[in-house]
Design an enzyme around this catalytic site. Structure first.
Site, PDB file in Angstrom:
ATOM      1  N   GLY A  96       0.845  -1.201   0.000  1.00 49.57           N
ATOM      2  CA  GLY A  96       0.000   0.000   0.000  1.00 49.57           C
ATOM      3  C   GLY A  96       0.878   1.246   0.000  1.00 49.57           C
TER       4      GLY A  96
ATOM      5  N   GLY B 212      -0.503   4.866  -0.875  1.00 49.75           N
ATOM      6  CA  GLY B 212      -1.600   5.466  -0.114  1.00 49.75           C
ATOM      7  C   GLY B 212      -1.150   6.622   0.756  1.00 49.75           C
ATOM      8  CD  GLN B 213      -3.804  10.175   5.187  1.00 48.69           C
ATOM      9  OE1 GLN B 213      -4.498   9.248   5.605  1.00 48.69           O
ATOM     10  NE2 GLN B 213      -3.835  11.378   5.731  1.00 48.69           N
TER      11      GLN B 213
ATOM     12  CG  ASP C 185      -0.195   0.685  -4.216  1.00 48.40           C
ATOM     13  OD1 ASP C 185      -0.098   1.388  -3.194  1.00 48.40           O
ATOM     14  OD2 ASP C 185      -1.279   0.486  -4.808  1.00 48.40           O
TER      15      ASP C 185
ATOM     16  CG  ASP D 118      -4.722  -7.775  -4.998  1.00 46.69           C
ATOM     17  OD1 ASP D 118      -5.031  -7.439  -3.833  1.00 46.69           O
ATOM     18  OD2 ASP D 118      -5.542  -8.201  -5.835  1.00 46.69           O
TER      19      ASP D 118
ATOM     20  CE1 TYR E  16     -10.550   1.467   8.228  1.00 49.12           C
ATOM     21  CE2 TYR E  16     -11.256   2.682  10.165  1.00 49.12           C
ATOM     22  CZ  TYR E  16     -10.280   2.370   9.247  1.00 49.12           C
ATOM     23  OH  TYR E  16      -9.037   2.953   9.333  1.00 49.12           O
TER      24      TYR E  16
ATOM     25  CE  LYS F  57      -8.090  -0.459  10.200  1.00 47.21           C
ATOM     26  NZ  LYS F  57      -6.900  -0.882   9.426  1.00 47.21           N
TER      27      LYS F  57
HETATM   28  C1  AKB Z   1     -11.005   7.018   8.911  1.00 39.24           C
HETATM   29  O1  AKB Z   1     -11.495   8.126   9.177  1.00 39.24           O
HETATM   30  O2  AKB Z   1     -11.646   6.080   8.455  1.00 39.24           O
HETATM   31  C2  AKB Z   1      -9.530   6.803   9.208  1.00 39.24           C
HETATM   32  C3  AKB Z   1      -9.344   6.276  10.582  1.00 39.24           C
HETATM   33  C4  AKB Z   1      -9.444   7.161  11.741  1.00 39.24           C
HETATM   34  O3  AKB Z   1      -9.114   5.112  10.742  1.00 39.24           O
HETATM   35  N1  AKB Z   1      -8.820   8.027   9.027  1.00 39.24           N
END
Ligand code: AKB
Length: 318
Positions: free
Chosen positions: A8, A11-12, A34, A53, A142, A146
């Site tokens: 990655g 990415g940011q 990437d 990938d 998300y 995590k």
């Molecule tokens: C998001 O906003 O999804 C991310 C994070 C805080 O994990 N920047």
């Protein structure tokens, strides 16, 4: 010298972590990978690069073998709001890629860094001084990925001895690569609008506090944690880390000190607002400070000064 694979890399985080790692470990020892390949510009020119990938375990294994890798930074991610719009994609990248990295690390003897997030917490978590070890019942896909990543990483450490380490990143504010699809993105976008002389429409409501960090502190944290003495680590996956907590009005007023004409209006985005409301106002990160010396340098004022200076140069707005 360590041989590192950054997955990655475009990415940011990756676009800044890769050069930071190359500074520490030497350009030839840090491979930028990437799923979008070939890489372009500085990342491609300043050291080795390859296509990976992260949802394809063979890609990771091939890169580890080819470059004799012994440490992986897995930065492949679909951020919170984007994952909510496509939960299967969120799961495949958020868990599939982590599991692939864990398996490759187990088979090929690599250490592994995978970022977690403030998104690993949910509405039932204490919002103020959120403890290191506490309730984690996120309501976003998300967040589910995590928490799963944290648990899997601890499992691989305890069961197989894989050297897994991770931090719960807050919103990251940076000026090289834009984030995209996150809930905290507003805290980056507000600077671009201010420097361009545009009015900023804030998608997060006044009074919504979230933890944040300037990218240089995030990069140092990732590198320092991977260098930390394992004997001192009581926790591994994942450490709370934060550098500041603010709500939109505070960052707006800070920017206005340097760009007095800057204007902002609120038009909150329901999805992002609901996510933000479920996240901590401010985490307690004393475990990271005690166990491996986490100590961020930037606060809201010093970050704002630096962001404006860098963006003015980048956007030719002197
Ligand atoms: C998001 O906003 O999804 C991310 C994070 C805080 O994990 N920047």
């Amino acid at each position: 010298m360590k041989k590192i694979l950054v997955i990655g890399a475009c990415g940011q985080i990756g676009s800044e972590l890769t050069p930071a790692l190359r500074n520490v470990y030497g350009t030839d020892n840090v491979v930028a990978a990437d799923c979008v390949y070939p890489l372009k510009g500085e990342l491609a020119e300043s050291g080795p690069s390859c296509k990976v990938d992260a949802t394809n375990a063979q890609d990771i294994a091939d890169a580890v073998k080819k470059y004799n890798i012994d440490a992986i930074y897995n930065l492949a991610a679909i951020l919170s709001a984007k994952a909510e719009a496509n939960p299967m994609l969120g799961w495949n990248v958020g868990v599939g890629a982590v599991l692939n990295c864990l398996e490759v690390s187990r088979e090929m003897g690599c250490s592994l860094f995978t970022p977690s997030s403030i998104g690993a917490f949910g509405p039932d978590t204490p919002h103020d001084m959120t403890p290191q070890d506490t309730i984690q019942r996120p309501k976003t896909i998300y967040g589910v990925t995590k928490v799963t990543g944290e648990l899997l990483s601890d499992y691989y450490f305890k069961r197989f001895g894989v050297d897994t380490r991770s931090v719960r990143f807050p919103g990251l504010i940076s000026n090289v690569t834009l984030p995209g699809g996150g809930t905290t993105d507003y805290a980056v976008e507000i600077f671009y609008a201010a420097v361009k002389g545009e009015k900023f429409v804030c998608p997060i409501a006044k009074g919504t506090y979230m933890d944040m960090m300037y990218m240089p502190d995030a990069l140092k944290a990732a590198i320092d944690l991977m260098e930390a003495d394992p004997a001192k680590l009581i926790h591994r996956n994942s450490f709370n880390i934060t550098a500041m907590s603010f709500e939109p009005e505070m960052i707006y007023n800070e920017i206005k000190k340097y760009i007095p004409d800057f204007q902002m209006e609120y038009k909150y985005d329901e999805l992002r607002q609901n996510i933000a409301d479920s996240w901590p106002n401010q985490m307690d990160d004393h475990c990271a400070r005690e166990e491996w010396g986490f100590n961020p340098k930037y606060d809201l004022t010093s970050m704002t000064i630096d962001m404006i200076e860098v963006l003015k140069k980048k956007l030719n707005r002197q």
